[in-house]
Design a protein around this motif. Structure first.
Motif, PDB file in Angstrom:
ATOM      1  N   ALA A   5     -11.310  -1.697  -1.869  1.00 37.27           N
ATOM      2  CA  ALA A   5     -11.709  -1.561  -3.372  1.00 37.27           C
ATOM      3  C   ALA A   5      -9.988   0.164  -2.625  1.00 37.27           C
ATOM      4  O   ALA A   5      -9.573   0.893  -1.848  1.00 37.27           O
ATOM      5  CB  ALA A   5     -12.748  -0.020  -3.323  1.00 37.27           C
ATOM      6  N   LEU A   6      -9.408   0.300  -3.552  1.00 40.99           N
ATOM      7  CA  LEU A   6      -8.234   0.667  -4.222  1.00 40.99           C
ATOM      8  C   LEU A   6      -8.251   1.727  -5.262  1.00 40.99           C
ATOM      9  O   LEU A   6      -7.945   1.715  -6.243  1.00 40.99           O
ATOM     10  CB  LEU A   6      -7.273   0.156  -3.640  1.00 40.99           C
ATOM     11  CG  LEU A   6      -5.786  -0.120  -3.142  1.00 40.99           C
ATOM     12  CD1 LEU A   6      -5.776   1.523  -2.107  1.00 40.99           C
ATOM     13  CD2 LEU A   6      -4.315  -0.870  -3.555  1.00 40.99           C
ATOM     14  N   ALA A   7      -7.637   3.544  -4.560  1.00 33.25           N
ATOM     15  CA  ALA A   7      -7.402   4.339  -5.956  1.00 33.25           C
ATOM     16  C   ALA A   7      -5.932   5.303  -5.055  1.00 33.25           C
ATOM     17  O   ALA A   7      -6.253   5.561  -4.135  1.00 33.25           O
ATOM     18  CB  ALA A   7      -8.347   5.614  -5.579  1.00 33.25           C
ATOM     19  N   GLY A   8      -5.631   5.023  -6.363  1.00 35.32           N
ATOM     20  CA  GLY A   8      -4.276   5.725  -6.168  1.00 35.32           C
ATOM     21  C   GLY A   8      -4.072   6.600  -6.845  1.00 35.32           C
ATOM     22  O   GLY A   8      -4.289   6.403  -7.875  1.00 35.32           O
ATOM     23  N   LEU A   9      -3.282   8.239  -6.842  1.00 31.17           N
ATOM     24  CA  LEU A   9      -2.734   9.091  -7.625  1.00 31.17           C
ATOM     25  C   LEU A   9      -1.699   8.919  -7.959  1.00 31.17           C
ATOM     26  O   LEU A   9      -1.028   9.054  -6.833  1.00 31.17           O
ATOM     27  CB  LEU A   9      -3.483   9.985  -7.073  1.00 31.17           C
ATOM     28  CG  LEU A   9      -3.475  10.983  -9.102  1.00 31.17           C
ATOM     29  CD1 LEU A   9      -4.298  12.050  -8.988  1.00 31.17           C
ATOM     30  CD2 LEU A   9      -1.954  12.847  -8.126  1.00 31.17           C
ATOM     31  N   SER A  10      -0.873   9.310  -8.661  1.00 29.17           N
ATOM     32  CA  SER A  10       0.757   9.172  -9.000  1.00 29.17           C
ATOM     33  C   SER A  10       1.571   7.843  -8.234  1.00 29.17           C
ATOM     34  O   SER A  10       0.984   7.256  -8.441  1.00 29.17           O
ATOM     35  CB  SER A  10       0.761  11.025  -9.108  1.00 29.17           C
ATOM     36  OG  SER A  10       2.144  10.958  -8.923  1.00 29.17           O
ATOM     37  N   MET A  11       1.697   8.919  -7.275  1.00 27.26           N
ATOM     38  CA  MET A  11       3.106   8.197  -6.262  1.00 27.26           C
ATOM     39  C   MET A  11       1.863   6.871  -5.466  1.00 27.26           C
ATOM     40  O   MET A  11       1.742   5.533  -5.170  1.00 27.26           O
ATOM     41  CB  MET A  11       3.625   7.919  -4.831  1.00 27.26           C
ATOM     42  CG  MET A  11       4.709   7.869  -4.056  1.00 27.26           C
ATOM     43  SD  MET A  11       4.923   8.753  -3.018  1.00 27.26           S
ATOM     44  CE  MET A  11       5.699   7.294  -1.816  1.00 27.26           C
ATOM     45  N   GLY A  12       0.775   7.262  -5.373  1.00 22.33           N
ATOM     46  CA  GLY A  12      -0.960   6.449  -4.933  1.00 22.33           C
ATOM     47  C   GLY A  12      -0.952   5.681  -5.839  1.00 22.33           C
ATOM     48  O   GLY A  12      -1.034   4.797  -5.383  1.00 22.33           O
ATOM     49  N   GLY A  13      -0.795   5.391  -6.962  1.00 18.37           N
ATOM     50  CA  GLY A  13      -1.158   4.466  -7.827  1.00 18.37           C
ATOM     51  C   GLY A  13       0.089   3.188  -7.640  1.00 18.37           C
ATOM     52  O   GLY A  13      -0.242   2.592  -8.038  1.00 18.37           O
ATOM     53  N   ILE A  14       1.462   4.146  -7.552  1.00 18.93           N
ATOM     54  CA  ILE A  14       2.376   3.164  -7.801  1.00 18.93           C
ATOM     55  C   ILE A  14       2.579   2.481  -6.826  1.00 18.93           C
ATOM     56  O   ILE A  14       2.799   1.409  -6.641  1.00 18.93           O
ATOM     57  CB  ILE A  14       3.550   4.121  -7.797  1.00 18.93           C
ATOM     58  CG1 ILE A  14       4.177   4.466  -9.484  1.00 18.93           C
ATOM     59  CG2 ILE A  14       5.155   3.206  -7.539  1.00 18.93           C
ATOM     60  CD1 ILE A  14       5.292   6.038  -9.055  1.00 18.93           C
ATOM     61  N   LEU A  15       2.235   2.404  -5.316  1.00 17.22           N
ATOM     62  CA  LEU A  15       1.674   2.141  -4.094  1.00 17.22           C
ATOM     63  C   LEU A  15       0.855   0.427  -4.436  1.00 17.22           C
ATOM     64  O   LEU A  15       0.868  -0.034  -3.675  1.00 17.22           O
ATOM     65  CB  LEU A  15       1.476   2.723  -2.916  1.00 17.22           C
ATOM     66  CG  LEU A  15       1.375   2.401  -1.718  1.00 17.22           C
ATOM     67  CD1 LEU A  15       2.743   1.720  -0.934  1.00 17.22           C
ATOM     68  CD2 LEU A  15       1.807   3.484  -0.605  1.00 17.22           C
ATOM     69  N   ALA A  16      -0.256   1.908  -4.858  1.00 17.58           N
ATOM     70  CA  ALA A  16      -1.557   0.486  -4.588  1.00 17.58           C
ATOM     71  C   ALA A  16      -1.136  -0.333  -5.656  1.00 17.58           C
ATOM     72  O   ALA A  16      -1.568  -1.707  -5.525  1.00 17.58           O
ATOM     73  CB  ALA A  16      -2.388   0.730  -5.772  1.00 17.58           C
ATOM     74  N   MET A  17      -0.318  -0.736  -6.925  1.00 20.72           N
ATOM     75  CA  MET A  17       0.060  -1.217  -7.538  1.00 20.72           C
ATOM     76  C   MET A  17       0.687  -2.643  -6.962  1.00 20.72           C
ATOM     77  O   MET A  17       1.152  -4.184  -6.771  1.00 20.72           O
ATOM     78  CB  MET A  17       1.046  -1.803  -8.797  1.00 20.72           C
ATOM     79  CG  MET A  17       0.083  -0.696  -9.964  1.00 20.72           C
ATOM     80  SD  MET A  17       0.743   0.237 -11.073  1.00 20.72           S
ATOM     81  CE  MET A  17       1.367   1.755 -11.157  1.00 20.72           C
ATOM     82  N   GLU A  18       1.563  -2.216  -5.932  1.00 18.77           N
ATOM     83  CA  GLU A  18       2.650  -2.565  -5.377  1.00 18.77           C
ATOM     84  C   GLU A  18       1.957  -3.689  -3.703  1.00 18.77           C
ATOM     85  O   GLU A  18       2.059  -4.863  -3.973  1.00 18.77           O
ATOM     86  CB  GLU A  18       3.452  -2.327  -4.717  1.00 18.77           C
ATOM     87  CG  GLU A  18       5.263  -2.772  -3.134  1.00 18.77           C
ATOM     88  CD  GLU A  18       5.473  -4.460  -3.746  1.00 18.77           C
ATOM     89  OE1 GLU A  18       6.122  -4.810  -3.234  1.00 18.77           O
ATOM     90  OE2 GLU A  18       5.862  -3.969  -5.373  1.00 18.77           O
ATOM     91  N   ILE A  19       0.638  -2.987  -2.851  1.00 15.45           N
ATOM     92  CA  ILE A  19      -0.137  -3.345  -2.518  1.00 15.45           C
ATOM     93  C   ILE A  19      -0.927  -4.669  -3.097  1.00 15.45           C
ATOM     94  O   ILE A  19      -1.435  -5.812  -2.740  1.00 15.45           O
ATOM     95  CB  ILE A  19      -1.102  -2.802  -2.043  1.00 15.45           C
ATOM     96  CG1 ILE A  19      -0.015  -0.975  -1.478  1.00 15.45           C
ATOM     97  CG2 ILE A  19      -2.359  -3.452  -1.466  1.00 15.45           C
ATOM     98  CD1 ILE A  19      -1.434  -0.296  -1.001  1.00 15.45           C
ATOM     99  N   LEU A  20      -1.207  -4.498  -4.940  1.00 15.10           N
ATOM    100  CA  LEU A  20      -1.878  -5.581  -4.941  1.00 15.10           C
ATOM    101  C   LEU A  20      -0.890  -6.515  -5.618  1.00 15.10           C
ATOM    102  O   LEU A  20      -1.648  -7.706  -5.414  1.00 15.10           O
ATOM    103  CB  LEU A  20      -2.322  -4.685  -6.497  1.00 15.10           C
ATOM    104  CG  LEU A  20      -2.968  -6.208  -6.925  1.00 15.10           C
ATOM    105  CD1 LEU A  20      -4.187  -6.490  -6.717  1.00 15.10           C
ATOM    106  CD2 LEU A  20      -3.538  -5.611  -9.335  1.00 15.10           C
ATOM    107  N   ARG A  21       0.231  -6.474  -5.437  1.00 14.81           N
ATOM    108  CA  ARG A  21       1.594  -7.326  -5.482  1.00 14.81           C
ATOM    109  C   ARG A  21       1.062  -8.092  -4.160  1.00 14.81           C
ATOM    110  O   ARG A  21       1.177  -9.226  -4.935  1.00 14.81           O
ATOM    111  CB  ARG A  21       2.752  -6.922  -6.449  1.00 14.81           C
ATOM    112  CG  ARG A  21       3.144  -8.190  -6.765  1.00 14.81           C
ATOM    113  CD  ARG A  21       4.771  -7.300  -5.869  1.00 14.81           C
ATOM    114  NE  ARG A  21       5.503  -7.003  -4.896  1.00 14.81           N
ATOM    115  CZ  ARG A  21       6.195  -8.369  -4.039  1.00 14.81           C
ATOM    116  NH1 ARG A  21       6.083  -9.618  -4.322  1.00 14.81           N
ATOM    117  NH2 ARG A  21       6.053  -7.390  -3.789  1.00 14.81           N
TER     118      ARG A  21
END
Length: 227
Positions: free
Chosen positions: A55-71
């Motif tokens: 499971a993956l949770a990211g805040l701000s830049m962490g969320g932006i990185l999480a979306m690239e990880i998902l991609r």
């Protein structure tokens, strides 16, 4: 049990989560790669060290990185929580500010950049704000100007991730502080619409850093998402 990987925001470390990880009753991994200046490369570094599935949770830049990880690895991300973040590419007027900020930081003025350009936008007013801002400054100075420069370039050049979110069908949480000026409500409504299975959760009395501003409410929302 599927582990939860927490990715903090720009110029933050695990302290940004305010200890709420102790309240989530799942195995926790804190991870923020810092040795690259693009989201694609940071995601590859992350995936090299991450659990096989998580499971993956990211805040701000962490969320932006999480979306690239998902991609890059959609089969490895079982659940997704995006906090106070932005699915879109950076707009030109914000991109234009990155270069001068990087130059100032590398010239020895990282503290000034954080104090003048960053920190005023982070928090809702409240009795704990001075202590939280001191923590933000401490985290930023500990990471240093080179990390600031790499993270700034990665944010500046990031891609739009709307198609990435539209393809995700797992359990999803979109969470924001009600007073977030950096990533306002319309950004979160868009992410919620792209993932109709997601829950949109707004935390009163918080701005850009709900885990520090309203830790109990943030932990409760994450527990509901993980249940």
């Amino acid at each position: 049990m599927t582990p939860l990987v927490l990715i903090p925001g720009m110029m933050c470390d695990a302290r940004m989560w305010g200890g709420i990880d102790r309240d989530l009753a799942v195995p926790i991994v804190h991870h923020l790669p810092t040795e690259a200046d693009s989201m694609a490369a940071l995601a590859r570094q992350f995936l090299d060290k991450a659990p096989p599935r998580f499971a993956l949770a990211g805040l701000s830049m962490g969320g932006i990185l999480a979306m690239e990880i998902l991609r890059q690895a959609p089969d490895r991300v079982m659940r997704l929580a995006l906090l106070d973040t932005n699915v879109r590419a950076e707009v030109p007027e914000v991109q234009a500010r990155r270069g001068p900020q990087i130059d100032r930081a590398l010239a020895g003025h990282l503290g000034d950049v954080m104090r003048d350009d960053m920190k005023p936008n982070y928090l809702a007013s409240g009795p704990n704000s001075p202590a939280i801002l001191d923590l933000c400054m401490d985290m930023a100075l500990a990471l240093g100007p080179q990390v600031f420069a790499r993270q700034s370039r990665a944010l500046r050049d990031r891609p739009d991730q709307q198609a990435t979110l539209a393809g995700f069908t797992g359990s999803a949480l979109v969470l924001m502080g009600a007073e977030d000026r950096l990533c306002p409500l319309d950004r979160h409504q868009l992410m919620h619409e792209l993932m109709p299975q997601s829950r949109l959760h707004i935390i009163p009395g918080a701005a850009h850093l709900p885990p520090l501003e309203q830790p109990e409410a943030t932990a409760r929302a994450l527990r509901d998402w993980l249940a």
